[in-house]
Design an enzyme around this catalytic site. Structure first.
Site, PDB file in Angstrom:
ATOM      1  CG  ASP A   1      -1.567   5.891   2.899  1.00 26.07           C
ATOM      2  OD1 ASP A   1      -1.683   5.646   1.605  1.00 26.07           O
ATOM      3  OD2 ASP A   1      -2.435   6.483   3.347  1.00 26.07           O
ATOM      4  CG  ASP A   2      -0.165   9.216   0.781  1.00 26.39           C
ATOM      5  OD1 ASP A   2       0.583   9.045  -0.718  1.00 26.39           O
ATOM      6  OD2 ASP A   2      -1.018   8.950   1.248  1.00 26.39           O
TER       7      ASP A   2
ATOM      8  CG  HIS B   1      -7.488   3.456  -0.532  1.00 25.40           C
ATOM      9  ND1 HIS B   1      -6.984   3.108  -1.654  1.00 25.40           N
ATOM     10  CD2 HIS B   1      -6.264   3.865  -0.104  1.00 25.40           C
ATOM     11  CE1 HIS B   1      -5.251   3.131  -1.261  1.00 25.40           C
ATOM     12  NE2 HIS B   1      -5.318   3.968  -0.520  1.00 25.40           N
TER      13      HIS B   1
ATOM     14  CG  HIS C   1      -1.051   6.045  -2.392  1.00 31.70           C
ATOM     15  ND1 HIS C   1      -2.490   5.737  -3.236  1.00 31.70           N
ATOM     16  CD2 HIS C   1      -1.599   5.896  -1.358  1.00 31.70           C
ATOM     17  CE1 HIS C   1      -3.422   5.495  -2.280  1.00 31.70           C
ATOM     18  NE2 HIS C   1      -2.801   5.505  -0.903  1.00 31.70           N
TER      19      HIS C   1
ATOM     20  CD  GLU D   1      -7.489   6.740   4.768  1.00 27.82           C
ATOM     21  OE1 GLU D   1      -8.138   5.997   3.619  1.00 27.82           O
ATOM     22  OE2 GLU D   1      -6.853   7.162   4.810  1.00 27.82           O
TER      23      GLU D   1
ATOM     24  CG  HIS E   1      -1.844   1.085   1.882  1.00 28.56           C
ATOM     25  ND1 HIS E   1      -3.221   1.328   1.942  1.00 28.56           N
ATOM     26  CD2 HIS E   1      -1.624   2.481   0.676  1.00 28.56           C
ATOM     27  CE1 HIS E   1      -4.079   1.749   1.973  1.00 28.56           C
ATOM     28  NE2 HIS E   1      -2.971   3.216   1.385  1.00 28.56           N
TER      29      HIS E   1
HETATM   30  N1  HPA Z   1      -6.544   7.218   1.159  1.00 30.96           N
HETATM   31  C1  HPA Z   1      -7.090   7.884  -0.005  1.00 30.96           C
HETATM   32  N2  HPA Z   1      -6.691   8.168  -0.637  1.00 30.96           N
HETATM   33  C2  HPA Z   1      -5.530   8.133  -0.893  1.00 30.96           C
HETATM   34  C3  HPA Z   1      -4.591   7.856   0.073  1.00 30.96           C
HETATM   35  C4  HPA Z   1      -4.931   7.429   1.507  1.00 30.96           C
HETATM   36  O1  HPA Z   1      -4.343   7.405   2.416  1.00 30.96           O
HETATM   37  N3  HPA Z   1      -3.243   8.332   0.168  1.00 30.96           N
HETATM   38  C5  HPA Z   1      -3.796   8.822  -1.494  1.00 30.96           C
HETATM   39  N4  HPA Z   1      -4.923   9.026  -1.163  1.00 30.96           N
HETATM   40 ZN    ZN Z   2      -3.477   4.681   0.790  1.00 28.97          ZN
END
Ligand code: HPA
Ligand code: ZN
Length: 342
Positions: free
Chosen positions: A278-279, A197, A19, A200, A17
């Protein structure tokens, strides 16, 4: 006391996971801005980093999409991906499955080919030079209409040999998986495996929709499953992998503190949990930083850390022979660690 964080860092792992646009470190953002003669809306690297103070998912996404404006040419996507792979290598990642958001780029006039070939070129280099295998997952932006996702899929058709699966990301609330039923049916007909996703910020029902309507093989995040007993039982029974991102969840205020994160409860309930970044440029660290923070905040044990690393490899889409080799490497690393310092 055994250093469980050191064990976690040393283990071979996969990341599922991630991006790629979320790996844009401020230093690279400024260097790409200079490359293209663009002025960013922040005076310097420190000011940009200081802006990473988010109240929820949307406040992050606004900045994330603004930052992506410096990604314009194939070389930019290559440099971005190569920088990530070097960090992945430092964290002992042996396999990565990365999301890219073509709509963020094609909407600005960047051709699909520049995006895909730039990322893929760096991944192929990482496979050859760093022994990191990879998969590329095209992710649709859920805040946009399904018609635009269908158009994006059509634009991606010439590159299907580069695309290993499809995902769904961006603003979750108010954009349920059901909105994208048609485009994911078309993707499945093309043989593309699906992830999404869900759970969350969105409710447990979105996780059920992702499984039932989109036929997702993994759920990205999925932490709000903890609110539904029936769903927890289903996820455990079917061993649906959940790609959990602990530092992301704290940075985006899904949980006020990492000590409140349900990761350990989820593991104890038998869910197939993995740890991911994630990011990472925006959320305070890459995979090993996530493991280290969880060991410190939640007191993860040696068996839990080994399970998380094992889950990451087992839940990946790597081919069977390499999966078995990575699992053997994992067992060997665990044995070395138990034997103590060399
Ligand atoms: N959630 C949803 N979209 C996203 C995320 C995330 O954590 N990171 C980059 N796009
Ligand atoms: Zn994500």
């Amino acid at each position: 006391m055994p250093d469980i964080a050191a064990l976690a860092c040393a283990l071979p792992k996969a990341e599922l996971h991630l991006h790629i646009e979320g790996t844009l470190e401020p230093e690279l953002a400024f260097s790409l801005a200079q490359r293209h003669g663009v002025t960013l809306p922040w005076p310097d690297v420190q000011a940009l980093r200081a802006a990473y103070d988010f109240s929820d998912l949307q406040s992050f996404l606004d900045l994330y999409y603004a930052g992506a404006d410096v990604l314009r040419a194939r070389q930019d996507f290559h440099d971005l991906t190569w920088a990530y792979l070097q960090r992945a290598h430092a964290d002992n990642l042996r396999h990565v499955e990365i999301f890219f958001d073509p709509q963020t780029h094609t909407a600005r006039g960047v051709p699909m080919a520049e995006v895909i070939e730039g990322i893929h070129g760096a991944l192929a280099r990482g496979r050859d030079e760093l022994d990191i295998s990879f998969r590329m997952i095209l992710s649709f932006l859920r805040h946009l209409p399904e018609s635009e996702a269908l158009e994006t899929l059509a634009q991606a058709r010439p590159f299907l040999d580069r695309i290993d699966g499809v995902g769904l990301d961006s603003s979750e609330r108010g954009h349920p998986p059901a909105k994208f039923r048609q485009v994911f049916a078309r993707c499945r007909a093309l043989g593309l495996p699906v992830v999404a996703h869900a759970g969350e910020e969105g409710p447990p029902a979105y996780i059920e929709e992702a499984l039932d309507l989109l036929h997702a093989q993994r759920i990205d995040h999925g932490v709000r499953a903890i609110e539904s007993e029936a769903l927890m039982e289903r996820l455990a029974r079917d061993q649906v992998p959940l790609t959990v991102c602990p530092l992301s969840n704290v940075k985006l205020k899904v949980y006020p503190d990492l000590r409140d994160h349900p990761l350990r409860d989820m593991l104890a309930r038998g869910l197939k949990v993995t740890i991911n970044s994630d990011d990472p440029a925006y959320f305070g660290g890459y995979v090993n930083a996530n493991f280290t923070a969880c060991v410190q905040a939640l007191g993860l044990t040696e068996p839990e850390v080994l399970q998380l690393a094992r889950n990451s490899i087992e839940a990946s889409w790597v081919e069977a022979a390499r999966r078995d080799a990575l699992l053997a490497d994992l067992d060997a690393a665990a044995r070395r660690w138990r034997a103590g310092p060399a």
